[in-house]
Scaffold this motif. Structure first.
Motif, PDB file in Angstrom:
ATOM      1  N   ARG A   1     -27.001 -56.131  26.542  1.00 13.23           N
ATOM      2  CA  ARG A   1     -25.606 -56.033  26.988  1.00 13.23           C
ATOM      3  C   ARG A   1     -24.619 -56.165  25.829  1.00 13.23           C
ATOM      4  NH1 ARG A   1     -25.660 -59.444  32.739  1.00 13.23           N
ATOM      5  NH2 ARG A   1     -27.317 -58.211  33.722  1.00 13.23           N
ATOM      6  N   LEU A   2     -24.957 -55.539  24.721  1.00 14.14           N
ATOM      7  CA  LEU A   2     -24.061 -55.537  23.565  1.00 14.14           C
ATOM      8  C   LEU A   2     -23.237 -54.253  23.570  1.00 14.14           C
ATOM      9  CD1 LEU A   2     -26.490 -56.844  20.802  1.00 14.14           C
ATOM     10  CD2 LEU A   2     -24.673 -58.116  21.927  1.00 14.14           C
ATOM     11  N   PRO A   3     -21.973 -54.328  23.181  1.00 20.80           N
ATOM     12  CA  PRO A   3     -21.108 -53.131  23.189  1.00 20.80           C
ATOM     13  C   PRO A   3     -21.343 -52.256  21.963  1.00 20.80           C
ATOM     14  CG  PRO A   3     -19.853 -55.020  22.451  1.00 20.80           C
ATOM     15  CD  PRO A   3     -21.218 -55.546  22.810  1.00 20.80           C
TER      16      PRO A   3
ATOM     17  N   ASP B   1     -33.338 -57.276  15.378  1.00 11.82           N
ATOM     18  CA  ASP B   1     -32.747 -56.953  16.665  1.00 11.82           C
ATOM     19  C   ASP B   1     -31.745 -55.811  16.581  1.00 11.82           C
ATOM     20  OD1 ASP B   1     -31.218 -58.661  15.097  1.00 11.82           O
ATOM     21  OD2 ASP B   1     -30.055 -59.379  16.804  1.00 11.82           O
ATOM     22  N   LYS B   2     -31.276 -55.476  15.370  1.00 10.47           N
ATOM     23  CA  LYS B   2     -30.282 -54.411  15.210  1.00 10.47           C
ATOM     24  C   LYS B   2     -30.655 -53.505  14.043  1.00 10.47           C
ATOM     25  CE  LYS B   2     -26.557 -57.329  16.989  1.00 10.47           C
ATOM     26  NZ  LYS B   2     -27.411 -58.514  17.147  1.00 10.47           N
ATOM     27  N   GLN B   3     -30.199 -52.253  14.135  1.00  4.92           N
ATOM     28  CA  GLN B   3     -30.356 -51.306  13.037  1.00  4.92           C
ATOM     29  C   GLN B   3     -29.294 -51.612  11.983  1.00  4.92           C
ATOM     30  OE1 GLN B   3     -32.505 -48.773  12.550  1.00  4.92           O
ATOM     31  NE2 GLN B   3     -33.210 -48.010  14.503  1.00  4.92           N
ATOM     32  N   ARG B   4     -29.734 -51.868  10.761  1.00  7.40           N
ATOM     33  CA  ARG B   4     -28.787 -52.175   9.688  1.00  7.40           C
ATOM     34  C   ARG B   4     -28.874 -51.119   8.585  1.00  7.40           C
ATOM     35  NH1 ARG B   4     -30.346 -57.244  11.662  1.00  7.40           N
ATOM     36  NH2 ARG B   4     -28.603 -58.643  12.079  1.00  7.40           N
ATOM     37  N   CYS B   5     -28.890 -49.865   8.960  1.00  5.18           N
ATOM     38  CA  CYS B   5     -28.922 -48.792   7.970  1.00  5.18           C
ATOM     39  C   CYS B   5     -28.035 -47.657   8.458  1.00  5.18           C
ATOM     40  CB  CYS B   5     -30.351 -48.304   7.721  1.00  5.18           C
ATOM     41  SG  CYS B   5     -31.249 -47.887   9.217  1.00  5.18           S
ATOM     42  N   TRP B   6     -27.597 -46.851   7.511  1.00  6.04           N
ATOM     43  CA  TRP B   6     -26.615 -45.804   7.813  1.00  6.04           C
ATOM     44  C   TRP B   6     -27.121 -44.402   7.483  1.00  6.04           C
ATOM     45  CZ3 TRP B   6     -25.450 -50.747   7.329  1.00  6.04           C
ATOM     46  CH2 TRP B   6     -24.409 -51.272   8.094  1.00  6.04           C
ATOM     47  N   SER B   7     -28.335 -44.269   6.996  1.00  6.26           N
ATOM     48  CA  SER B   7     -28.855 -42.944   6.659  1.00  6.26           C
ATOM     49  C   SER B   7     -30.179 -42.727   7.371  1.00  6.26           C
ATOM     50  CB  SER B   7     -29.064 -42.809   5.139  1.00  6.26           C
ATOM     51  OG  SER B   7     -30.112 -43.648   4.688  1.00  6.26           O
ATOM     52  N   GLU B   8     -30.498 -41.454   7.642  1.00  6.48           N
ATOM     53  CA  GLU B   8     -31.746 -41.130   8.323  1.00  6.48           C
ATOM     54  C   GLU B   8     -32.955 -41.504   7.474  1.00  6.48           C
ATOM     55  OE1 GLU B   8     -32.028 -40.227  11.341  1.00  6.48           O
ATOM     56  OE2 GLU B   8     -29.916 -39.827  11.765  1.00  6.48           O
TER      57      GLU B   8
END
Length: 597
Positions: free
Chosen positions: A228-230, A483-490
């Motif tokens: 339930r994170l925005p 728990d979260k994606q911490r990257c900005w490139s494929e």
């Protein structure tokens, strides 16, 4: 006429000066659609005033084949490059760095697990013996598990802990490393892991959502986020072996894709990677008629939980007829107090070319829990009365109703009539057919098996093992800090998922040993167990061989539970080296002396 280009020119190293630095560079090119060459400069390291080559990340993370193609000028000092994994000379050189005294016990334990599970050997094969890259990946895998921090603190941690990687892994180095990992290397790792499986192993298939900070990834979508994170999210699917207790496959999907739509891709990947015919166990999210037919066509053994409101299941429930306390014709399992019955199902599917494929041992297992039925009927009555009271209050007050979607969600047991002009409630009645079906199905649950010889309780017990995979996801999002994606490139996402897979192979095995031995009685969690190992230090002084401080107390119990030998000289035993006078005959066996810890 232009001078022809030599074929080996793109592999010749030359010096490129920029910003006061001298880079060892090659000048490669690509052909544009117009047929012109577009040159680019690749930096493989730096060169000092004495022409000593210092390898950079591109050289370190390159394969041995790629390194061997490089042509260095004569006269360069290549001593640092010769120390890399593929060119090391034999022998045990003395330590040449600064004097250090670092924590090592927890890292040592994870290194032994990496050997035990075979992940170190598999990574070495994937990266063609590039030990530097393997050590860097293992360091990235160990760090979140041992510390719970993000990679921003990794370089600082390396100063106080002896890690597999000898290089300082700065954020720039980590980005270059993760972006260098390719789909070919991912598939090669799967092939190697598949070779360690036996046919018929139980493997659970499930997914979890992971929120993403980056907004440039193609797979991030708005979906139903369990946390339930925005934030937008991706969907991470994992196949987990319940026999070897570790993940064997992973793939990321767009965050809005239903689980049932990912089955075809998963089956294709497993086939391409050469996995044996393992038994796949899936929950209700993967249930669909299309997936059942896919399993039949591929002759894929499986255990699939199905919804009781499906037509095939409801037909069997109705065949049992009306009953008061329990249905007739079902047997009870004394241990679980659950009634069960198995049905053999006939199902034919048209294959390619019109061939008819008959389902191999397709069976429906129906279960009934009397206690569960009572709870569900009570909850149903409470829900109906609560909704009736709320609707009556709205009607008496003359208030307008919410939108249709909200009405259907909040008052799902009623037929509702309202005035379309002002949305005021006119009348409401209980949806009798829906309530009757719910009461009829209460207490029942079911699963289907294909291509396996299992009784109903065997199938239920096998499905219950999926709890281990649920703990896997909790560990990934909790202890591992992923728990979260911490990257900005494929490219970075591909590499980080590869590292995460490596980390979870190691952590899953550690958790299994902790859970199934007496370590669980001593330590409340795997982290507490690793904390106990952390105080062991590795001391390295210049021009001297390294040494490790003694293992004592519970540290020895941990090694025993895992089946690991304590490093030489670190155990609390001593073999006497006293020179005895030689006697004729067979020498007497020396007994070890146990020292007090």
């Amino acid at each position: 006429m232009a001078r022809p280009t030599r074929e080996d020119s793109i592999n010749r190293i030359s010096i490129h000066k920029n910003g006061g630095y001298m880079y060892a560079s090659t000048h490669s090119y690509t052909m544009t659609p117009e047929g012109k060459r577009k040159y680019s400069i690749l930096h493989w390291g730096t060169v000092d005033q004495n022409l000593k080559f210092v390898p950079g990340p591109r050289y370190i993370y390159a394969s041995l084949e790629e390194r061997s193609k490089l042509i260095f000028p004569e006269g360069w000092d290549m001593s640092l490059a010769d120390k890399l994994s593929g060119k090391r000379s034999q022998g045990r050189p003395a330590y040449q760095g600064d004097d250090v005294n670092r924590f090592y016990g927890d890292v040592w334990l994870l290194e032994q697990v990496a050997l035990k599970t075979g992940i170190r050997q598999d990574l070495s094969t994937v990266f063609e013996g590039n030990a530097e890259m393997v050590n860097d990946i293992l360091t990235l895998a160990f760090f979140p598990y041992l510390t719970g921090y993000t990679y921003n603190r990794l370089a600082r941690w390396q100063r106080i802990a002896r890690t597999p990687s000898r290089a300082e892994l700065t954020p720039t180095m980590i980005t270059r490393l993760t972006q260098s990992i390719t789909e070919s290397e991912r598939m090669e790792l799967f092939r190697l892991r598949a070779g360690r499986l036996e046919e018929g192993e139980l493997c659970a298939v499930d997914s979890t959502s992971r929120s993403a900070y980056g907004d440039s990834l193609a797979d991030i979508k708005w979906g139903r986020n369990k946390d339930r994170l925005p934030l937008e999210q991706t969907l991470e699917v994992v196949v987990y072996s319940l026999d070897s207790h570790m993940p064997i496959y992973y793939r990321t999907f767009p965050g809005n894709i239903p689980d049932s739509r990912s089955v075809e891709t998963i089956l294709t990947d497993l086939n391409h990677a050469g996995f044996p015919k393992v038994i796949l166990i899936t929950d209700r999210g993967y249930e669909s008629l299309a997936n059942l037919e896919r399993y039949i066509l591929r002759k894929q053994p499986m255990i699939m939980f199905v919804k009781v409101h499906q037509r095939l299941v409801m037909e069997k429930i109705l065949e049992l007829g009306p009953f008061a306390g329990r249905p007739d014709g079902m047997r009870i399992d004394a241990g679980t107090r659950i009634y069960h019955k198995q049905y053999e199902m006939a199902y034919d599917v048209s294959g390619k070319g019109g061939a008819i494929i008959e389902a191999d041992r397709l069976k429906l297992n129906l279960y009934f829990d009397a206690e569960r039925r009572g709870e569900e009927l009570t909850s149903l009555d409470i829900a109906i009365e609560s909704q009736r009271a709320a609707l009556q209050a709205i009607k008496d007050a003359g208030e307008p109703l919410d939108d249709d979607v909200t009405i259907k969600k909040n008052y799902n047991w009623f037929h509702i009539e309202y005035d379309a002009s002002d949305r005021t409630l006119v009348a409401f009645t209980v949806n009798g057919k829906k309530v009757d079906n719910a009461r009829r199905a209460s207490g029942f649950f079911a699963n289907m098996t294909l291509g396996v010889e299992m009784g109903p309780m065997q199938a239920l017990d096998a499905y219950g093992l999926r709890d281990e995979q649920e703990k896997y996801f909790q560990q990934m999002k909790g202890q591992m800090g992923f728990d979260k994606q911490r990257c900005w490139s494929e490219e970075g996402k591909t590499g980080r998922l590869f590292v995460l897979f490596t980390a979870l192979i190691i952590s899953s095995y550690i958790r299994h040993i902790w859970k199934t031995t007496n370590l669980k009685d001593t330590f409340s969690s795997t982290h507490e167990m690793l904390d106990e190992m952390r105080s062991i230090r590795c001391i390295e002084h210049k021009e001297k061989a390294r040494f490790i401080t003694p293992f004592v107390g519970s540290q020895l119990d941990i090694c025993k539970a895992f089946g690991f030998d304590v490093p030489q000289g670190c155990a609390p035993t001593y073999m006497s080296k006293k020179k005895a006078e030689k006697k004729r005959g067979r020498p007497k066996k020396q007994h070890s002396i146990q020292l007090e810890s």
